[in-house]
Write a protein that holds these residues in place. Structure first.
Motif, PDB file in Angstrom:
ATOM      1  N   GLY A  31       0.809  -1.210   0.000  1.00 59.16           N
ATOM      2  CA  GLY A  31       0.000   0.000   0.000  1.00 59.16           C
ATOM      3  C   GLY A  31       0.843   1.262   0.000  1.00 59.16           C
ATOM      4  O   GLY A  31       0.449   2.278  -0.563  1.00 59.16           O
ATOM      5  N   LEU A  32       2.026   1.211   0.604  1.00 61.74           N
ATOM      6  CA  LEU A  32       2.908   2.377   0.610  1.00 61.74           C
ATOM      7  C   LEU A  32       3.439   2.673  -0.790  1.00 61.74           C
ATOM      8  O   LEU A  32       3.636   3.834  -1.155  1.00 61.74           O
ATOM      9  N   ASP A  33       3.678   1.614  -1.579  1.00 60.61           N
ATOM     10  CA  ASP A  33       4.106   1.823  -2.970  1.00 60.61           C
ATOM     11  C   ASP A  33       2.977   2.451  -3.788  1.00 60.61           C
ATOM     12  O   ASP A  33       3.214   3.328  -4.624  1.00 60.61           O
ATOM     13  N   ILE A  34       1.752   1.988  -3.549  1.00 61.06           N
ATOM     14  CA  ILE A  34       0.599   2.573  -4.248  1.00 61.06           C
ATOM     15  C   ILE A  34       0.440   4.035  -3.846  1.00 61.06           C
ATOM     16  O   ILE A  34       0.214   4.903  -4.691  1.00 61.06           O
ATOM     17  N   LEU A  35       0.555   4.313  -2.558  1.00 63.08           N
ATOM     18  CA  LEU A  35       0.432   5.681  -2.057  1.00 63.08           C
ATOM     19  C   LEU A  35       1.417   6.616  -2.737  1.00 63.08           C
ATOM     20  O   LEU A  35       1.076   7.739  -3.120  1.00 63.08           O
ATOM     21  N   GLU A  36       2.649   6.153  -2.901  1.00 60.88           N
ATOM     22  CA  GLU A  36       3.688   6.983  -3.507  1.00 60.88           C
ATOM     23  C   GLU A  36       3.322   7.372  -4.941  1.00 60.88           C
ATOM     24  O   GLU A  36       3.697   8.441  -5.415  1.00 60.88           O
ATOM     25  N   ARG A  37       2.542   6.525  -5.608  1.00 59.06           N
ATOM     26  CA  ARG A  37       2.199   6.762  -7.014  1.00 59.06           C
ATOM     27  C   ARG A  37       0.916   7.561  -7.194  1.00 59.06           C
ATOM     28  O   ARG A  37       0.731   8.209  -8.232  1.00 59.06           O
ATOM     29  N   ILE A  38       0.013   7.539  -6.212  1.00 57.86           N
ATOM     30  CA  ILE A  38      -1.280   8.224  -6.389  1.00 57.86           C
ATOM     31  C   ILE A  38      -1.517   9.340  -5.383  1.00 57.86           C
ATOM     32  O   ILE A  38      -2.525  10.037  -5.465  1.00 57.86           O
ATOM     33  N   GLY A  39      -0.595   9.526  -4.444  1.00 57.43           N
ATOM     34  CA  GLY A  39      -0.816  10.486  -3.364  1.00 57.43           C
ATOM     35  C   GLY A  39      -1.015  11.917  -3.821  1.00 57.43           C
ATOM     36  O   GLY A  39      -1.713  12.695  -3.166  1.00 57.43           O
ATOM     37  N   SER A  40      -0.414  12.281  -4.961  1.00 60.12           N
ATOM     38  CA  SER A  40      -0.550  13.658  -5.442  1.00 60.12           C
ATOM     39  C   SER A  40      -1.843  13.890  -6.207  1.00 60.12           C
ATOM     40  O   SER A  40      -2.241  15.029  -6.426  1.00 60.12           O
ATOM     41  N   SER A  41      -2.524  12.817  -6.608  1.00 55.05           N
ATOM     42  CA  SER A  41      -3.737  12.958  -7.411  1.00 55.05           C
ATOM     43  C   SER A  41      -4.996  12.518  -6.686  1.00 55.05           C
ATOM     44  O   SER A  41      -6.106  12.774  -7.165  1.00 55.05           O
ATOM     45  N   HIS A  42      -4.873  11.859  -5.535  1.00 58.96           N
ATOM     46  CA  HIS A  42      -6.030  11.383  -4.783  1.00 58.96           C
ATOM     47  C   HIS A  42      -5.873  11.723  -3.301  1.00 58.96           C
ATOM     48  O   HIS A  42      -4.755  11.839  -2.801  1.00 58.96           O
ATOM     49  N   VAL A  43      -7.000  11.844  -2.630  1.00 60.71           N
ATOM     50  CA  VAL A  43      -6.989  11.889  -1.170  1.00 60.71           C
ATOM     51  C   VAL A  43      -6.909  10.442  -0.696  1.00 60.71           C
ATOM     52  O   VAL A  43      -7.771   9.628  -1.028  1.00 60.71           O
ATOM     53  N   VAL A  44      -5.865  10.113   0.045  1.00 63.36           N
ATOM     54  CA  VAL A  44      -5.634   8.720   0.440  1.00 63.36           C
ATOM     55  C   VAL A  44      -5.639   8.608   1.964  1.00 63.36           C
ATOM     56  O   VAL A  44      -4.892   9.298   2.651  1.00 63.36           O
ATOM     57  N   ILE A  45      -6.500   7.724   2.468  1.00 65.44           N
ATOM     58  CA  ILE A  45      -6.550   7.414   3.897  1.00 65.44           C
ATOM     59  C   ILE A  45      -6.024   5.994   4.076  1.00 65.44           C
ATOM     60  O   ILE A  45      -6.614   5.038   3.565  1.00 65.44           O
ATOM     61  N   LEU A  46      -4.900   5.857   4.749  1.00 70.37           N
ATOM     62  CA  LEU A  46      -4.310   4.551   4.992  1.00 70.37           C
ATOM     63  C   LEU A  46      -5.083   3.822   6.084  1.00 70.37           C
ATOM     64  O   LEU A  46      -5.516   4.433   7.067  1.00 70.37           O
ATOM     65  N   VAL A  47      -5.249   2.522   5.907  1.00 70.07           N
ATOM     66  CA  VAL A  47      -5.938   1.682   6.881  1.00 70.07           C
ATOM     67  C   VAL A  47      -5.010   0.536   7.246  1.00 70.07           C
ATOM     68  O   VAL A  47      -4.567  -0.216   6.379  1.00 70.07           O
TER      69      VAL A  47
END
Length: 238
Positions: free
Chosen positions: A64-80
């Motif tokens: 999930g951290l790898d996904i976050l790094e790729r979409i964090g600038s374009s989506h609001v991401v709440i980690l669970v």
């Protein structure tokens, strides 16, 4: 109305978050995925129009951290997550919130309210600004740069150099900060330290990106697939 997407390989977690989304005002359930790879393809497609992502960290096929790094600038991401130790890293990579499992509804609502504010502020931000103002030499000096003149930006720890058509500008901003303003598909990361202006790209192959001015920059393997996906999903390539 915020369109929400859930990425979690635990069906019970998906069911709980889906229930919370359905019973909360201002939220729309846009689906879910138990595969990190599949979720990344969906989220990187602009046609999906997803605003907010609930993202598990421990996913079997892709962190999930790898996904976050790729979409964090374009989506609001709440980690669970069921772990506390990832929180600091998650926020440093652009997470807007962090929920611990099992997720309580009151904490879910608090994270949603923060997410709504972030999404609202992003909607008022131009996707590809004509000009940006970056720190210059001297106290509170800001230098105007025309974004169409930018060829690429290269990071060096917490600083970066902006390479223009006819000059270079040293800037006391990190590449991550630049990426929040200069976003795909107009500006794309091609490796860990370089952000390029897609309008300056002449061609690319399996290994390198070729820019105007005979500049050749190698792909970073992790960024190559994201670059190609961005080009294709926005109709700029085949």
């Amino acid at each position: 109305m915020l369109k929400c997407f859930i990425v979690d390989d635990n069906p019970s977690s998906i069911r709980l978050l889906t229930q919370y989304i359905d019973q909360s005002d201002g939220l729309e359930n846009a689906g879910s995925s138990q595969s990190g790879q599949q979720a990344l393809q969906i989220l990187q497609n602009p046609a999906s129009n997803i605003d907010l992502v609930f993202l598990d960290i421990d996913i079997a096929d892709l962190s999930g951290l790898d996904i976050l790094e790729r979409i964090g600038s374009s989506h609001v991401v709440i980690l669970v997550s069921g772990h506390y130790l990832y929180a600091q890293e998650a926020f440093s990579k652009g997470a807007s919130g962090y929920l611990y499992k099992p997720v309580q509804y009151d904490r879910f609502l608090a994270a949603i309210e923060k997410g709504k504010e972030i999404a609202k502020s992003r909607r008022h931000t131009m996707t590809n600004p004509v000009h940006i103002y970056v720190p210059g030499n001297g106290r509170e000096v800001r230098v105007r740069i025309t974004t169409s003149d930018i060829c690429y930006i290269q990071s060096s720890t917490n600083f970066c150099t902006i390479f223009l058509d006819d000059s270079n500008v040293f800037c006391s901003l990190s590449l991550k900060q630049m990426c929040t303003v200069l976003q795909p598909p107009y500006f794309v990361r091609i490796n860990r330290s370089i952000l390029v202006n897609s309008n300056k790209i002449i061609k690319y192959d399996a290994y390198d990106v070729y820019l105007e001015g005979n500049k050749v920059i190698p792909f970073g393997e992790k960024y190559k697939s994201d670059f190609i996906s961005s080009i294709r999903t926005t109709g700029l390539g085949f």
